[in-house]
Motif scaffolding. Sequence first.
Motif, PDB file in Angstrom:
ATOM      1  N   ASP A 267       1.019  -1.296  -0.367  1.00 52.00           N
ATOM      2  CA  ASP A 267      -0.263  -0.030   0.081  1.00 52.00           C
ATOM      3  C   ASP A 267       0.531   0.910   0.270  1.00 52.00           C
ATOM      4  OD1 ASP A 267      -2.964  -1.555  -0.034  1.00 52.00           O
ATOM      5  OD2 ASP A 267      -2.653  -1.445   1.929  1.00 52.00           O
ATOM      6  N   LEU A 268       1.461   0.870   1.121  1.00 48.79           N
ATOM      7  CA  LEU A 268       2.442   2.507   0.523  1.00 48.79           C
ATOM      8  C   LEU A 268       3.689   2.605  -0.416  1.00 48.79           C
ATOM      9  CD1 LEU A 268       4.276   1.820   4.373  1.00 48.79           C
ATOM     10  CD2 LEU A 268       2.548   3.434   3.657  1.00 48.79           C
ATOM     11  N   VAL A 269       3.667   1.608  -1.254  1.00 48.79           N
ATOM     12  CA  VAL A 269       4.470   1.860  -2.290  1.00 48.79           C
ATOM     13  C   VAL A 269       3.728   2.333  -3.496  1.00 48.79           C
ATOM     14  CG1 VAL A 269       5.487   0.590  -4.397  1.00 48.79           C
ATOM     15  CG2 VAL A 269       6.263   0.319  -2.284  1.00 48.79           C
ATOM     16  N   GLN A 270       2.328   1.542  -3.379  1.00 47.10           N
ATOM     17  CA  GLN A 270       1.616   2.470  -4.051  1.00 47.10           C
ATOM     18  C   GLN A 270       1.346   3.692  -3.593  1.00 47.10           C
ATOM     19  OE1 GLN A 270      -2.417  -0.580  -5.434  1.00 47.10           O
ATOM     20  NE2 GLN A 270      -3.028   1.288  -4.172  1.00 47.10           N
ATOM     21  N   GLN A 271       0.655   4.445  -2.439  1.00 51.07           N
ATOM     22  CA  GLN A 271       1.096   5.727  -2.423  1.00 51.07           C
ATOM     23  C   GLN A 271       1.876   6.391  -3.058  1.00 51.07           C
ATOM     24  OE1 GLN A 271      -0.405   7.027   1.120  1.00 51.07           O
ATOM     25  NE2 GLN A 271      -0.988   4.736   1.662  1.00 51.07           N
ATOM     26  N   LYS A 272       2.961   6.202  -3.282  1.00 56.03           N
ATOM     27  CA  LYS A 272       4.247   6.571  -3.444  1.00 56.03           C
ATOM     28  C   LYS A 272       4.947   7.087  -5.244  1.00 56.03           C
ATOM     29  CE  LYS A 272       7.947   8.830  -4.259  1.00 56.03           C
ATOM     30  NZ  LYS A 272       8.092  10.637  -4.360  1.00 56.03           N
ATOM     31  N   ARG A 273       3.867   5.753  -5.467  1.00 58.87           N
ATOM     32  CA  ARG A 273       3.465   5.739  -7.673  1.00 58.87           C
ATOM     33  C   ARG A 273       2.761   6.295  -7.495  1.00 58.87           C
ATOM     34  NH1 ARG A 273       4.505  -1.251  -8.187  1.00 58.87           N
ATOM     35  NH2 ARG A 273       6.824  -0.671  -8.323  1.00 58.87           N
ATOM     36  N   LEU A 274       1.515   6.427  -7.437  1.00 61.38           N
ATOM     37  CA  LEU A 274       0.469   7.620  -7.792  1.00 61.38           C
ATOM     38  C   LEU A 274       0.718   8.645  -7.534  1.00 61.38           C
ATOM     39  CD1 LEU A 274      -3.053   5.517  -6.926  1.00 61.38           C
ATOM     40  CD2 LEU A 274      -1.713   5.136  -8.790  1.00 61.38           C
ATOM     41  N   LEU A 275       1.459   8.938  -6.495  1.00 59.64           N
ATOM     42  CA  LEU A 275       1.195  10.181  -6.590  1.00 59.64           C
ATOM     43  C   LEU A 275       2.386  10.880  -7.231  1.00 59.64           C
ATOM     44  CD1 LEU A 275       1.785  12.705  -4.592  1.00 59.64           C
ATOM     45  CD2 LEU A 275       3.077  12.330  -3.570  1.00 59.64           C
ATOM     46  N   VAL A 276       3.556  10.130  -7.952  1.00 55.56           N
ATOM     47  CA  VAL A 276       4.626  10.729  -8.478  1.00 55.56           C
ATOM     48  C   VAL A 276       3.850  10.467 -10.156  1.00 55.56           C
ATOM     49  CG1 VAL A 276       6.579  10.086 -10.274  1.00 55.56           C
ATOM     50  CG2 VAL A 276       6.501   9.785  -7.749  1.00 55.56           C
ATOM     51  N   ALA A 277       2.508   9.112 -10.489  1.00 57.05           N
ATOM     52  CA  ALA A 277       2.641   9.378 -11.241  1.00 57.05           C
ATOM     53  C   ALA A 277       1.246  10.991 -11.537  1.00 57.05           C
ATOM     54  CB  ALA A 277       1.101   8.194 -11.021  1.00 57.05           C
ATOM     55  N   MET A 288       0.062   8.087 -21.180  1.00 59.55           N
ATOM     56  CA  MET A 288       0.030   7.576 -20.318  1.00 59.55           C
ATOM     57  C   MET A 288       0.488   6.375 -20.271  1.00 59.55           C
ATOM     58  SD  MET A 288      -2.111   9.447 -18.534  1.00 59.55           S
ATOM     59  CE  MET A 288      -3.220  10.677 -19.556  1.00 59.55           C
ATOM     60  N   GLN A 289       1.039   5.795 -21.354  1.00 62.32           N
ATOM     61  CA  GLN A 289       1.600   4.411 -21.060  1.00 62.32           C
ATOM     62  C   GLN A 289       3.439   4.793 -20.536  1.00 62.32           C
ATOM     63  OE1 GLN A 289       0.882   0.498 -22.648  1.00 62.32           O
ATOM     64  NE2 GLN A 289       2.463   0.790 -20.799  1.00 62.32           N
ATOM     65  N   SER A 290       3.868   5.524 -20.864  1.00 60.49           N
ATOM     66  CA  SER A 290       5.599   5.886 -20.357  1.00 60.49           C
ATOM     67  C   SER A 290       5.261   6.382 -18.371  1.00 60.49           C
ATOM     68  CB  SER A 290       5.533   7.413 -20.737  1.00 60.49           C
ATOM     69  OG  SER A 290       5.727   6.811 -22.543  1.00 60.49           O
ATOM     70  N   ILE A 291       3.836   6.662 -18.006  1.00 65.88           N
ATOM     71  CA  ILE A 291       4.294   7.717 -17.067  1.00 65.88           C
ATOM     72  C   ILE A 291       3.750   6.165 -16.105  1.00 65.88           C
ATOM     73  CG2 ILE A 291       2.015   8.522 -15.168  1.00 65.88           C
ATOM     74  CD1 ILE A 291       1.818  10.831 -17.508  1.00 65.88           C
ATOM     75  N   ALA A 292       2.812   5.142 -17.208  1.00 65.81           N
ATOM     76  CA  ALA A 292       2.320   4.350 -15.699  1.00 65.81           C
ATOM     77  C   ALA A 292       3.986   3.104 -15.583  1.00 65.81           C
ATOM     78  CB  ALA A 292       1.814   3.463 -16.734  1.00 65.81           C
ATOM     79  N   TYR A 297       4.791   0.746 -13.461  1.00 66.09           N
ATOM     80  CA  TYR A 297       4.074  -0.381 -14.101  1.00 66.09           C
ATOM     81  C   TYR A 297       3.473  -0.592 -15.469  1.00 66.09           C
ATOM     82  CZ  TYR A 297       1.263   0.946  -8.936  1.00 66.09           C
ATOM     83  OH  TYR A 297       1.331   0.744  -8.172  1.00 66.09           O
ATOM     84  N   GLU A 298       3.762  -2.204 -15.744  1.00 69.46           N
ATOM     85  CA  GLU A 298       3.382  -2.425 -16.953  1.00 69.46           C
ATOM     86  C   GLU A 298       2.712  -2.446 -17.639  1.00 69.46           C
ATOM     87  OE1 GLU A 298       5.973  -5.796 -16.922  1.00 69.46           O
ATOM     88  OE2 GLU A 298       8.108  -4.618 -16.549  1.00 69.46           O
ATOM     89  N   ARG A 305      -6.770   1.373 -12.812  1.00 71.15           N
ATOM     90  CA  ARG A 305      -8.336   0.910 -11.829  1.00 71.15           C
ATOM     91  C   ARG A 305      -7.447   1.898 -10.578  1.00 71.15           C
ATOM     92  NH1 ARG A 305      -7.797  -4.030 -14.647  1.00 71.15           N
ATOM     93  NH2 ARG A 305      -6.689  -4.784 -12.804  1.00 71.15           N
ATOM     94  N   LEU A 306      -6.159   1.163 -10.274  1.00 74.26           N
ATOM     95  CA  LEU A 306      -5.255   2.147  -9.531  1.00 74.26           C
ATOM     96  C   LEU A 306      -5.431   3.235  -9.217  1.00 74.26           C
ATOM     97  CD1 LEU A 306      -2.300  -0.286  -9.019  1.00 74.26           C
ATOM     98  CD2 LEU A 306      -4.191  -0.052  -8.111  1.00 74.26           C
ATOM     99  N   PHE A 307      -5.438   4.093 -10.083  1.00 75.05           N
ATOM    100  CA  PHE A 307      -5.064   5.566  -9.922  1.00 75.05           C
ATOM    101  C   PHE A 307      -6.961   5.826  -9.673  1.00 75.05           C
ATOM    102  CE2 PHE A 307      -5.665   9.657 -11.796  1.00 75.05           C
ATOM    103  CZ  PHE A 307      -4.515  10.499 -11.206  1.00 75.05           C
ATOM    104  N   LYS A 308      -7.607   5.268 -11.059  1.00 79.21           N
ATOM    105  CA  LYS A 308      -8.780   5.578 -10.311  1.00 79.21           C
ATOM    106  C   LYS A 308      -9.787   5.749  -9.109  1.00 79.21           C
ATOM    107  CE  LYS A 308     -14.581   5.101 -12.555  1.00 79.21           C
ATOM    108  NZ  LYS A 308     -14.582   4.594 -13.653  1.00 79.21           N
ATOM    109  N   LYS A 309      -9.429   4.342  -8.788  1.00 83.81           N
ATOM    110  CA  LYS A 309      -9.514   3.804  -7.074  1.00 83.81           C
ATOM    111  C   LYS A 309      -8.872   4.773  -5.866  1.00 83.81           C
ATOM    112  CE  LYS A 309      -9.691   0.590  -3.851  1.00 83.81           C
ATOM    113  NZ  LYS A 309      -8.733  -1.162  -3.777  1.00 83.81           N
ATOM    114  N   LYS A 310      -8.003   5.834  -6.062  1.00 82.56           N
ATOM    115  CA  LYS A 310      -7.213   6.635  -5.327  1.00 82.56           C
ATOM    116  C   LYS A 310      -7.957   7.990  -5.301  1.00 82.56           C
ATOM    117  CE  LYS A 310      -3.893   8.498  -2.678  1.00 82.56           C
ATOM    118  NZ  LYS A 310      -3.850   8.440  -1.449  1.00 82.56           N
ATOM    119  N   TYR A 311      -7.993   8.638  -7.149  1.00 89.92           N
ATOM    120  CA  TYR A 311      -8.793  10.250  -7.262  1.00 89.92           C
ATOM    121  C   TYR A 311      -9.935   9.738  -7.734  1.00 89.92           C
ATOM    122  CZ  TYR A 311      -3.451  11.026  -6.499  1.00 89.92           C
ATOM    123  OH  TYR A 311      -1.970  10.143  -6.017  1.00 89.92           O
ATOM    124  N   GLY A 312     -10.736   9.317  -7.855  1.00 88.21           N
ATOM    125  CA  GLY A 312     -12.066   9.018  -8.297  1.00 88.21           C
ATOM    126  C   GLY A 312     -12.570   8.862  -9.734  1.00 88.21           C
TER     127      GLY A 312
END
Length: 326
Positions: A267-277, A288-292, A297-298, A305-312
């Motif tokens: 969860d902590l890693v995911q939070q950091k990744r989505l913040l950078v994204a 978008m592909q390059s950002i992922a 995230y390949e 899905r993760l981004f939408k769950k986090k930021y709506g």
Amino acid sequence: MDTFLYEELMKETEEELAILKGNQAVNKKIYTDLTSDFVIQSEKFLKDDLIMIRKHPRYINFPRHSHDYIEMNYVFHGQFHQKVADLPITLKQGDILLLNQHIEHELAACEENDIVINFIIHPAFFDYILSNLSTGFVQSQMLYFLMNSIFDFSQKGEYLYYPVSNSGRIQDIMQQLLKEMMEESILSKSKIKFLMGLLIIELIEQQNQTNRSTIQSEQHAFLTEVFRYIEEHYQEANLQSLANRFNQTVYWVSKEIKSLTNQNFKDLVQQKRLLVAKNLLVYSDLPMQSIAEEVGYENISYFYRLFKKKYGMTPKAYKMQLIKED
């Protein structure tokens, strides 16, 4: 002491005047709709706000009760006697007491010169602090950990007593808060939120200065290293690599992180990744592909899905919203 505040707070409220006229029973209708247990309800005071400040009524004993919000007592003048979970506590002028949700306490009647201020705080206010008073992943995670050390957001009752009458910085903040309460302006609610955030940070610092046990220091050092590792290696971060840093097993490190942060390593890693994204969406023109891929995230569908769950909303929708706002 501010003379204006003292004179204003010495004035009797309608509730106090009713008490002085002989009504010596607490009017529970002011505090709760419940007919059995005396649980003071936040909806009676907060409405759509996260914080409300009010003077505690003098001249009457408050029977044993609890509340569904976080409460802070501040003694502006005089003293304040109460029992918290059957433990007698006397607050002196300038002292602060933080009470978690659900803890029971009973209050002795304040005399005329005992002026106590109650702060009614919705638990969601602490999310507000994290989103507005911290910057970056490491800072926000460490602040969350420190606030967790103040309160366990559960049914378990807890309290913290701060004898801070000699802290000039804390007393200055309290004076500013009370002035905003008394001299309400169009920006008062916003000022109160930020002043309360500053106060909480000052109390965290106070707690660290007066309660630096070896265990706490070790926990702080452990989490600092965990957050630093994620900050530097979020793209390929894994538990085995982190465990090697501590010369511990994956199981031990995972369990320790969960115990101290109430979050999994993933969860902590995911939070950091989505913040950078999110920052890349704002400040770069990468597809978008390059950002992922940039954040680790390949699978772009999984990233979406993760981004939408986090930021709506999806990353694309988030980007389009920024363009419209500009």
